[in-house]
Each structure stands twice: as C-alpha cells, then as structure tokens.
Design an enzyme around this catalytic site. Sequence first.
Site: not given
Ligand code: 8YV
Length: 313
Positions: A232, A261, A279
């Site tokens: 993150r 983001e 991301h």
């Molecule tokens: C995206 C992720 O947030 O699963 C998570 O924690 O960071 C990623 O997979 C997810 O795909 C939703 O956008």
Amino acid sequence: MKQDVIILEPLLPKQMEILEKTYTLHRYDLAADKNALLAAAAPICTGAVASGHFPLHRDFIARLPAVKIVACSSVGYETIDVNALTERAVKFTNTPDVLTDDVADTAVMLMLAARRRLIIGDRYVRSGDWGREGMMELTRRTAGSRVGIAGFGRIGQAIARRCAAMEQEIAYFGRSQKPGIENRYFGDLVSLASWADVLIAVTPGGAATRGLISKEVLEALGPEGTFINVSRGTVVDEPALIAALRSGKLGSAGLDVFLNEPDPDPAFGKMENAVLYPHHASGTVETRDAMMQLVVDNLAAFYAGKPLLTPVN
Ligand code: 8YV
C-alpha cells in the site's frame, strides 16, 4: 423471500448480475442522495458488499444495524473496522489466495522492469535514439542478486519462489521469524535493506505499517538498490522515496501503489528511475473474476447457513 443487500462498492458486471437475481440490492454506490438511501436501507439490509478501499468505519457500520455479513472484494481491508464488525457479531470476508500469483508476478515484473530500465529501453527504440546514440546505458543484473521481502505471508512467499527461480538470494522481514522457513530472517528493515539489492514491500496496509519503509531504510538500500511496492502507498514514507529517487540515494523503484490514488504525486511522472503501475497487480480477467466470485459465494454460504469460504473474523 429475497434478502436485502447494500452495495457499497460494486462487483464486476457478471457477478452483479448474479447478485441482482439473488437479492434485493440497494445501490449505495449509485445513489445521488446516499444518506437517504442509507436511511431507507438500514433497517432491512442484512448483507453488504464492500471493497478494501471503502471507508467502512465504526460510525458508518452503526448506520447499518441489520447487517450480519460484509463481503469485501479485495484481500486488503485496512479501511474497514473489522473490530467494530466483530463487536456486533457481523461476519467479514475478503479475497485471499486467488490474487497471490498475479501480485507476485507483478512484483517480479516491476523488479525486472526497474532494474533493466525496460520503459527507458522501449522509448529508446521508439524514439530513434538507438540509431542516433548507439547502445543504451548499461543496467543492473537481477539474477543472483539479493532480494529482501518485507512481509512474508502468502504473497511474500510466492514472490520468494519466483526469485529463487532467478537464483536470487532471499531474506525476509516480519514481526517475527516464521517457523519452518529456511530463508534468512532480519528483525529490522534497515539491516535487511543494507544487505539487499532489491527490497520488496508486501506487508498489509494500515496504521501498523504506516511509514515502515522509512528514509533510513531507503538510503540503506542505496544508489544501486531497487525498491518495489505491491503493498500500500502508506507503507512507505513517500516524500522520502521521492527525495531518494531524485537525489540518486536510491537507485530505482517499481511502484504499484501510491499514497494518493488514482492521482499520485506528479513527481513520479518526471522520474526516469521509477516504473509506475496503477494499483493493478490483481488486474487480470482471471483474478478479478475469481475475487468477485468469492464475494458472491461468501454471501451465498452465509445465507445458506454454511461455512464461509474466506472468513476474516
Ligand atoms: C485491489 C488490492 O484493491 O486486493 C487488494 O487488496 O489491493 C487489489 O487487489 C482490488 O483489486 C480492488 O481494486
């Protein structure tokens, strides 16, 4: 009698179609007047669909008194107050395992792209610089290098398996040494970063890891080092990362996540030594379908009185 389910964050169309057929949906995500929708839905919605980016904090949870199951469409859930859910005996599910390979692949992709200057090389060919300037600058070898992995859970260990195939020397950092793991363990990140050529952040987000990759860690990784973040944006001191990349105190970076983001600090866009990704580590057709299907299947299991597939609490 259909159960009432509030949609805080939507799933992909295929799974939304299943939810629409199975439940009475209350589309908080689409509502113009969200407070009005919440007031109408609150007394009757027994289920909720969220993601790890939706701010499902204690006060919001209190506005959903009838909810008994929250199914989240991501593996990370630092924006969700699971303690508040648990205090109310509300079950919570996320989407582990199905995205492990894609995220691990993305970490390796960013590592190689950053160290071998893939984006620079691509532009070097397209621009005609190769013909005008001759050979591109030499880059850094990854095979056989030392890789430090911060966070050695399912994804961290999947990354390690990939790095082992590239004959990299692997060490890890975590809150404690993991029994049965042969890889070298470092109890502090500065020591790991001093040892490593590549440092990969793959810890959970949230308060416990905020700023974990500090200025000191980044500078210990050094001017020939590479930092990879598939965790993150909060896990790294982002101003320190920008400064280290700009000054050359850190050699290169491969980043899938950012503090702000989807509009990260514009400084990153001006850097030749950073490879950037939106991301999107889990962003494949196969993985996102599997993640969304887990949400559907967890809800179905809950309402059928069967064990949840991927419970968190
Ligand atoms: C995206 C992720 O947030 O699963 C998570 O924690 O960071 C990623 O997979 C997810 O795909 C939703 O956008």
